[in-house]
Scaffold this motif. Structure first.
Motif, PDB file in Angstrom:
ATOM      1  N   ASP A 135       0.866  -1.180   0.000  1.00 38.66           N
ATOM      2  CA  ASP A 135       0.000   0.000   0.000  1.00 38.66           C
ATOM      3  C   ASP A 135       0.900   1.227   0.000  1.00 38.66           C
ATOM      4  N   GLY A 139       3.130   0.973   3.664  1.00 41.42           N
ATOM      5  CA  GLY A 139       2.112   0.132   4.274  1.00 41.42           C
ATOM      6  C   GLY A 139       1.790  -1.124   3.488  1.00 41.42           C
ATOM      7  N   GLN A 141      -1.637  -3.857   2.545  1.00 41.36           N
ATOM      8  CA  GLN A 141      -3.078  -4.074   2.528  1.00 41.36           C
ATOM      9  C   GLN A 141      -3.342  -5.575   2.576  1.00 41.36           C
ATOM     10  N   SER A 151      -5.580  -2.333   6.512  1.00 33.66           N
ATOM     11  CA  SER A 151      -4.255  -1.753   6.295  1.00 33.66           C
ATOM     12  C   SER A 151      -3.402  -1.910   7.540  1.00 33.66           C
ATOM     13  N   SER A 153       1.066  -1.790   9.055  1.00 40.40           N
ATOM     14  CA  SER A 153       2.475  -1.512   8.765  1.00 40.40           C
ATOM     15  C   SER A 153       3.263  -2.803   8.565  1.00 40.40           C
TER      16      SER A 153
END
Length: 411
Positions: A135, A139, A141, A151, A153
């Motif tokens: 992401d 990040g 997803q 979502s 980390s």
């Protein structure tokens, strides 16, 4: 901790490894969401299997603060009983380290109760992971089977041998290959423990004829039942063709049945249970009459032929090392997702929970080296990388030994 450096961890899989790592992350202030495909907790059945926690597993539970509560769910395994299937005579050998026996559903129930008591853990059932994507730059997803998206980390794949997390990243998936061994099991459950059998050990039952090429392992479970596994080999099928196991699972079907794919039970619709029970009765009457009398013929009606046992072999390109983590440290694998093992040595769950502990150890070490008492996203990424490279060196020799033990010994 500011929003920018606070980890948001998503754990795929609420089995023993996934739940234990969530519990231990919570203890250092890291929030996590644990996703589990099953909408309801699993119940003990002929599709279940027993787990004996040895030194590794119990030490891991102790580190997670769960050993005392687990003792209320498990049963002591103080002895190994060797039984002559023909005469019924037993020989008892004390174990150097007392194991703790569970059904898998009971161990999961114990750990889930510990997890939901932690304020930093959210357990979401009915949330099967289909894949994981990047992401942006920082990040991840997590795409669920119901088409919703979460979502985070960091992602920890604890979703088993057929891990969707592992399959989502080429750097991880290309290392892994699932290998089948020339052995399988016939699993059944006796509703009661045979008269005179203590519940404090594991039973190994041998046939009267050494050329029969099978043996039985029986384990009492906390429900009061007896879990029975008839260990067979491809050579066994040559002598008893009706014992032939189902075909190995096709790669495109990996993970379709959740954790039950890992025990690979044959669907009952593929073979009449009554026909199988009759065949087993005739075999045991010839080879293990005392054992058959102890468990009763009705037990054989629960029999299911499993697929051949399999394990996950991870290999790296020439000049590189196997790793359970992505190079950026955003994703790592624990338990069967990283190092699924054959059941021969009984170390699968023990190694899985030990991996959860070793991952946390890497986080503590990274915090110490950075002289911080906070687990930031930077700390977590570095720890994931360190764990990913260090853990295979310990686990892979045990996997290889277990796979070698899944073949019949040549005389």
């Amino acid at each position: 901790m500011s929003r920018s450096d606070e980890p948001k961890v998503i754990i795929a899989g609420a089995g023993p490894a996934g739940l234990l790592v969530a519990i231990m992350l919570a203890d250092i202030g890291v929030k996590s969401t644990v996703l589990e495909r099953s909408a309801e907790p699993d119940q003990w059945s002929t599709k279940s299997y027993t787990i004996v926690l040895g030194e590794r597993g119990q030490a891991s539970l102790k580190r997670g603060g769960c050993l005392e509560s687990a003792a209320n769910f498990g049963m002591p395994r103080k002895f190994i009983y060797f039984v002559d299937g023909k005469s019924g005579k037993r020989r008892c050998i004390p174990k150097k380290f007392h194991g703790m026996g569970f059904s898998r559903p009971l161990l999961v129930e114990c750990l889930e109760k510990n997890a939901i008591e932690k304020p930093n853990i959210a357990v979401k059932r009915g949330a099967g992971v289909s894949n994981v994507t990047m992401d942006g730059e920082n990040g991840l997803q997590v795409h669920l089977e119901d088409e919703s998206i979460l979502s985070g980390s960091h992602v920890i794949g604890a979703d088993g041998k057929w891990s969707k997390v592992r399959q989502s990243f080429p750097s991880l998936s290309k290392q892994g290959k699932i290998l089948a061994c020339p052995s399988f099991g016939v699993h059944m459950v006796s509703s009661t423990l045979p008269d005179g059998w203590p519940a404090d050990g594991t039973y190994v039952i041998k046939p009267g004829n050494e050329d029969s090429m099978f043996h039985i392992i029986a384990s009492p479970v906390p429900t009061g039942e007896l879990s029975i596994s008839m260990v067979c080999y491809d050579e066994t099928v040559e002598k008893f063709p009706w014992l032939a196991p189902p075909d190995n699972m096709a790669p495109e079907k990996y993970g379709s049945g959740g954790w039950e794919d890992e025990v690979s039970c044959m669907p009952s619709s593929e073979k009449s249970n009554l026909v199988l029970a009759d065949e087993l009765a005739q075999l045991l009457e010839n080879e293990m009459p005392a054992f058959l009398a102890a468990i009763g013929k009705n037990t054989l009606k629960s029999a299911r032929i499993n697929r051949r046992v399999s394990w996950l072999k991870m290999t790296a390109d020439k000049g590189k090392s196997v790793t359970y983590s992505t190079v950026d440290g955003k994703v790592t694998l624990v338990g069967d997702s990283a190092h699924a093992i054959t059941p021969t040595t009984g170390e699968g769950c023990n190694l899985a929970m030990e991996s959860a502990v070793k991952l946390i150890d890497c986080i503590h070490l990274e915090m110490k080296e950075k002289e911080t008492d906070r687990c930031t996203t930077e700390v977590l990424s570095a720890a994931f990388c360190n764990f990913g490279l260090s853990r295979p060196k310990v686990v892979q020799p045990i996997q290889e030994k277990s796979a070698a033990g899944s073949q019949i010994k040549k005389r």
